[in-house]
Write a protein that holds these residues in place. Structure first.
Motif, PDB file in Angstrom:
ATOM      1  N   GLY B  40     -19.112  22.796  14.216  1.00 37.44           N
ATOM      2  CA  GLY B  40     -19.127  24.221  13.876  1.00 37.44           C
ATOM      3  C   GLY B  40     -19.936  25.035  14.880  1.00 37.44           C
ATOM      4  N   THR B  54     -13.107  26.937  10.554  1.00 39.62           N
ATOM      5  CA  THR B  54     -12.819  26.271   9.279  1.00 39.62           C
ATOM      6  C   THR B  54     -11.350  25.876   9.196  1.00 39.62           C
ATOM      7  OG1 THR B  54     -14.458  27.790   8.367  1.00 39.62           O
ATOM      8  CG2 THR B  54     -13.267  26.414   6.804  1.00 39.62           C
ATOM      9  N   SER B  57     -10.575  22.645  10.860  1.00 37.83           N
ATOM     10  CA  SER B  57     -10.981  21.479  10.066  1.00 37.83           C
ATOM     11  C   SER B  57     -10.027  21.242   8.896  1.00 37.83           C
ATOM     12  CB  SER B  57     -12.404  21.659   9.546  1.00 37.83           C
ATOM     13  OG  SER B  57     -13.311  21.463  10.605  1.00 37.83           O
ATOM     14  N   VAL B  58      -9.568  22.345   8.277  1.00 35.91           N
ATOM     15  CA  VAL B  58      -8.652  22.226   7.144  1.00 35.91           C
ATOM     16  C   VAL B  58      -7.328  21.606   7.594  1.00 35.91           C
ATOM     17  CG1 VAL B  58      -7.217  23.595   5.556  1.00 35.91           C
ATOM     18  CG2 VAL B  58      -9.648  24.107   5.787  1.00 35.91           C
ATOM     19  N   VAL B 155     -14.789  19.776   5.996  1.00 37.85           N
ATOM     20  CA  VAL B 155     -14.458  21.205   6.012  1.00 37.85           C
ATOM     21  C   VAL B 155     -15.715  22.035   5.737  1.00 37.85           C
ATOM     22  CG1 VAL B 155     -13.143  23.026   4.845  1.00 37.85           C
ATOM     23  CG2 VAL B 155     -12.045  20.840   5.374  1.00 37.85           C
ATOM     24  N   PHE B 156     -16.474  21.624   4.711  1.00 39.51           N
ATOM     25  CA  PHE B 156     -17.677  22.361   4.343  1.00 39.51           C
ATOM     26  C   PHE B 156     -18.704  22.331   5.476  1.00 39.51           C
ATOM     27  CE2 PHE B 156     -21.941  22.304   2.307  1.00 39.51           C
ATOM     28  CZ  PHE B 156     -21.938  23.601   1.839  1.00 39.51           C
ATOM     29  N   SER B 158     -18.181  21.985   8.685  1.00 41.97           N
ATOM     30  CA  SER B 158     -17.723  22.797   9.816  1.00 41.97           C
ATOM     31  C   SER B 158     -18.023  24.268   9.563  1.00 41.97           C
ATOM     32  CB  SER B 158     -16.212  22.674  10.020  1.00 41.97           C
ATOM     33  OG  SER B 158     -15.804  21.359   9.917  1.00 41.97           O
ATOM     34  N   PHE B 159     -17.686  24.694   8.331  1.00 41.84           N
ATOM     35  CA  PHE B 159     -17.922  26.083   7.948  1.00 41.84           C
ATOM     36  C   PHE B 159     -19.413  26.415   8.074  1.00 41.84           C
ATOM     37  CE2 PHE B 159     -19.227  28.865   4.412  1.00 41.84           C
ATOM     38  CZ  PHE B 159     -18.556  30.035   4.766  1.00 41.84           C
TER      39      PHE B 159
END
Lengths: 97, 242
Positions: B40, B54, B57-58, B155-156, B158-159
């Protein structure tokens, strides 16, 4: 523009991932291919560990090696995988501190 | 037994499988969070927005290629080159998926397709070491829970990396870079203790990867190591009684 790159990356990553789901539904493999595929996880683990582990710290392969050896020792003595991970992190941390 | 009792039994098996899947996903989570945070931060520096960071990553959910993608975006590489490089780097998932899907033969395509999309180096490794669940009732829930645990931490993380920036001190984040390798080792060693030949297969794959990586891209070298190392299993392994 970046969004287009992301979608392109997603497609070329997803397609090879899901095609095998359809392949195994259509084809029955002979015994030797099954043995090959059953060995893939161990081969993949080997290829994922080495030589990648040497690049944990740039230009200092011995640090990654030390972390890896500690992980091997902890795993060998039957420690839980979380402790194996924590032990390796601690080793690298202490060596680079 | 009444149908209600059967229903309850199903629910509890399912719940047990989900809990087990999450538990086995924890080491992956420990490895993913710091790596995802770093991704990130790096992607932010490459000029990507939080949404793009994000979204990648998703949709892509493949660590090494995302680092590479962000790096190539930063230096202004063309889209086609980035996409081809991603394909090369991630092609190993095809081999892994073929191995994993072969284990899930009896299972409905409705399950197999989403499970195949959740495959990464890490989820594949953990799922393969727990191959017995493929034959158990509600075993698909085990794999799904494992993958969802890994997916959300990726995902979390990366965000969070994109939002917070560099919050982890460099020495610590660098030390945590060994986490996923330690996890791979922690998965491999117990199998080697049971059957020495698994270790032989792994060592051959390591050597092949080491040699190939001198000449070709990392992606192809890992594919070569996995395929050639795995091929020794044709001689070394007995057919799995299924």
């Amino acid at each position: 523009m970046i969004i287009a790159v992301i979608i392109g990356m997603a497609l070329v990553t997803m397609i090879p991932r899901f095609i095998p789901a359809f392949i195994v539904d259509k084809i029955n493999f002979p015994s030797w291919i099954n043995r090959w595929l059953n060995a893939i996880p161990y081969a993949a683990l080997g290829a994922l560990i080495f030589p990648g582990v040497l690049s944990v710290k740039q230009d200092q392969p011995l640090i990654g090696l030390a972390g890896g050896l500690v992980a091997i020792a902890l795993a060998f003595f039957g420690f839980n995988i979380i402790l194996v991970v924590v032990g390796a992190i601690a080793t690298v941390f202490l060596l680079t501190f | 037994m009444t149908s209600k009792a059967i229903q309850e039994k199903h629910t509890s098996t399912r719940l047990m499988m989900i809990q087990k899947g999450i538990a086995k996903g924890i080491p992956i989570m420990m490895g993913y969070l710091p790596v995802a945070l770093t991704y990130g931060v790096l992607a932010k520096q490459a000029g990507m927005s939080i949404f793009e960071i994000t979204l990648m990553s998703v949709l892509v959910f493949a660590g090494a290629s995302q680092f590479m993608g962000a790096g190539m975006i930063a230096i202004g590489t063309g889209a086609v080159e980035i996409i081809i490089a991603t394909f090369v780097l991630n092609f190993r998932h095809f081999v892994m998926s073929l191995s994993f899907m072969n284990r899930l033969r009896g299972i409905n395509l409705k399950w197999k397709v989403p499970l195949s999309l959740g495959l990464t180096d890490e989820t594949f490794s953990v799922a393969s070491i727990h191959s017995e669940e493929a034959k158990q009732d509600k075993g698909t829930y085990f794999y799904a829970a494992l993958m969802i645990t890994a997916y959300f931490s990726w995902v979390f993380g990366s965000f969070l990396g994109g939002v917070l920036g560099d919050i982890i001190p460099e020495t610590l984040s660098q030390s945590m870079g060994v986490a996923l390798y330690a996890m791979f080792i922690g998965l491999l060693i117990p199998s080697v203790k049971k059957e020495l030949k698994f270790g032989l297969i792994a060592v051959i794959a390591m050597l092949v990867n080491g040699i190939f990586s001198q000449f070709v891209d990392t992606g192809w070298a890992i594919v070569a190591g996995t395929l050639i190392g795995g091929a020794t299993g044709i001689i070394l392994l007995k057919e799995d009684p299924q």
